[in-house]
Design an enzyme around this catalytic site. Structure first.
Site, PDB file in Angstrom:
ATOM      1  N   CYS A   1     -68.972  67.391 -21.611  1.00 60.81           N
ATOM      2  CA  CYS A   1     -70.011  67.460 -22.630  1.00 60.81           C
ATOM      3  C   CYS A   1     -70.244  68.899 -23.103  1.00 60.81           C
ATOM      4  O   CYS A   1     -69.382  69.453 -23.760  1.00 60.81           O
ATOM      5  CB  CYS A   1     -71.268  66.797 -22.090  1.00 60.81           C
ATOM      6  SG  CYS A   1     -72.206  66.036 -23.391  1.00 60.81           S
TER       7      CYS A   1
ATOM      8  N   HIS B   1     -70.401  61.953 -19.374  1.00 58.33           N
ATOM      9  CA  HIS B   1     -70.858  62.523 -18.094  1.00 58.33           C
ATOM     10  C   HIS B   1     -70.372  61.680 -16.910  1.00 58.33           C
ATOM     11  O   HIS B   1     -71.135  60.853 -16.394  1.00 58.33           O
ATOM     12  CB  HIS B   1     -72.394  62.550 -18.066  1.00 58.33           C
ATOM     13  CG  HIS B   1     -73.004  63.665 -18.844  1.00 58.33           C
ATOM     14  ND1 HIS B   1     -73.386  64.847 -18.271  1.00 58.33           N
ATOM     15  CD2 HIS B   1     -73.287  63.766 -20.160  1.00 58.33           C
ATOM     16  CE1 HIS B   1     -73.888  65.643 -19.198  1.00 58.33           C
ATOM     17  NE2 HIS B   1     -73.841  65.007 -20.354  1.00 58.33           N
TER      18      HIS B   1
ATOM     19  N   GLU C   1     -70.145  62.361 -13.916  1.00 55.68           N
ATOM     20  CA  GLU C   1     -70.851  62.655 -12.653  1.00 55.68           C
ATOM     21  C   GLU C   1     -72.127  61.829 -12.521  1.00 55.68           C
ATOM     22  O   GLU C   1     -72.757  61.827 -11.473  1.00 55.68           O
ATOM     23  CB  GLU C   1     -71.156  64.161 -12.562  1.00 55.68           C
ATOM     24  CG  GLU C   1     -72.329  64.674 -13.391  1.00 55.68           C
ATOM     25  CD  GLU C   1     -72.049  64.758 -14.895  1.00 55.68           C
ATOM     26  OE1 GLU C   1     -70.945  64.354 -15.334  1.00 55.68           O
ATOM     27  OE2 GLU C   1     -72.937  65.214 -15.634  1.00 55.68           O
TER      28      GLU C   1
HETATM   29  N1  GLN Z   1     -75.742  68.401 -27.147  1.00 58.40           N
HETATM   30  C1  GLN Z   1     -75.431  69.347 -26.110  1.00 58.40           C
HETATM   31  C2  GLN Z   1     -74.871  70.626 -26.699  1.00 58.40           C
HETATM   32  O1  GLN Z   1     -74.558  70.670 -27.836  1.00 58.40           O
HETATM   33  C3  GLN Z   1     -74.481  68.779 -25.110  1.00 58.40           C
HETATM   34  C4  GLN Z   1     -75.123  67.632 -24.397  1.00 58.40           C
HETATM   35  C5  GLN Z   1     -74.662  67.430 -23.008  1.00 58.40           C
HETATM   36  O2  GLN Z   1     -74.025  68.293 -22.374  1.00 58.40           O
HETATM   37  N2  GLN Z   1     -74.991  66.288 -22.494  1.00 58.40           N
HETATM   38  O3  GLN Z   1     -74.746  71.576 -25.987  1.00 58.40           O
END
Ligand code: GLN
Length: 208
Positions: free
Chosen positions: A78, A170, A172
């Site tokens: 992410c 995610h 995890e």
């Molecule tokens: N929206 C977040 C970003 O742009 C990322 C979201 C996340 O890591 N769950 O950094």
């Protein structure tokens, strides 16, 4: 093997727990010196703008680049994927540049901040993987050296380029450790070099 989890911000504890469940030694990394003690690294989800700033403040950008260039496995989820991408919205980002993907942040809109979906992936085996997306980035395109490993609605959500692995979701946050197992397989040098010639003849692929 000893795995570091970048612990500046975000969901690092969950990665540590999952790695330990898999029998790996896992430690929090906050300073460049910490990288000398580990064989691979996870950059967790969180907030990429905050993470970017903290990486610069802690003098981690160049050490992280060198760490990845040495061939040690690095896995970003992410926000971790965002800071590792070569491009953000079509423009080259001056940061880690670890994987040849173009990424759009928060691409799924505010109303659907978070969603869960079953994705299927040959790399993970026959059972679908329950993926948790939280304000997830979207991979807009992948370069020729990037191997797409899983898709959600046609878009690549798990990908690998040599020793670099990224997930838009995610892994995890579920009880399913298959993505982490896949990451730990990259520690085997032979497995890594097997696919090294993988995508060279493939053109850049638009995924969104
Ligand atoms: N929206 C977040 C970003 O742009 C990322 C979201 C996340 O890591 N769950 O950094």
């Amino acid at each position: 093997m000893k795995v570091g989890v970048l612990a500046l911000q975000g969901a690092f504890r969950e990665h540590i727990r999952m790695l330990r469940e898999l029998g790996a030694e896992a430690v929090e990394i906050r300073l460049p010196a910490g990288l000398d003690e580990v064989d691979g690294l996870i950059i967790p989800g969180g907030e990429s703008t905050t993470m970017r700033k903290l990486m610069a403040d802690f003098g981690l950008v160049e050490p992280l680049r060198e760490f990845a260039a040495s061939g040690k496995p690095v896995f970003g989820t992410c926000a971790g994927l965002i800071v590792m991408a070569e491009r953000l919205g079509g423009r080259r980002q001056e940061l880690l540049n670890l994987i040849d993907i173009d990424v759009e942040r928060n691409a799924y809109g505010r109303q659907v901040d978070s969603r869960e979906a079953d994705i299927s992936s040959d790399a993970l085996g026959p059972e679908p993987f329950h993926a948790v997306f939280i304000r997830a980035p979207r991979i807009l395109s992948t370069g020729p050296g990037v191997e797409p490993l899983a898709r959600y609605r046609g878009q690549v959500v798990l990908a690998r380029q040599n020793n670099i692995l990224v997930a838009a979701f995610h892994p995890e946050l579920t009880g399913d450790a298959r993505v982490h197992k896949l990451f730990l397989q990259l520690f085997d040098r032979k497995a890594r070099s097997l696919n090294r010639t993988g995508g060279h003849s493939t053109p850049r692929e638009k995924t969104a």
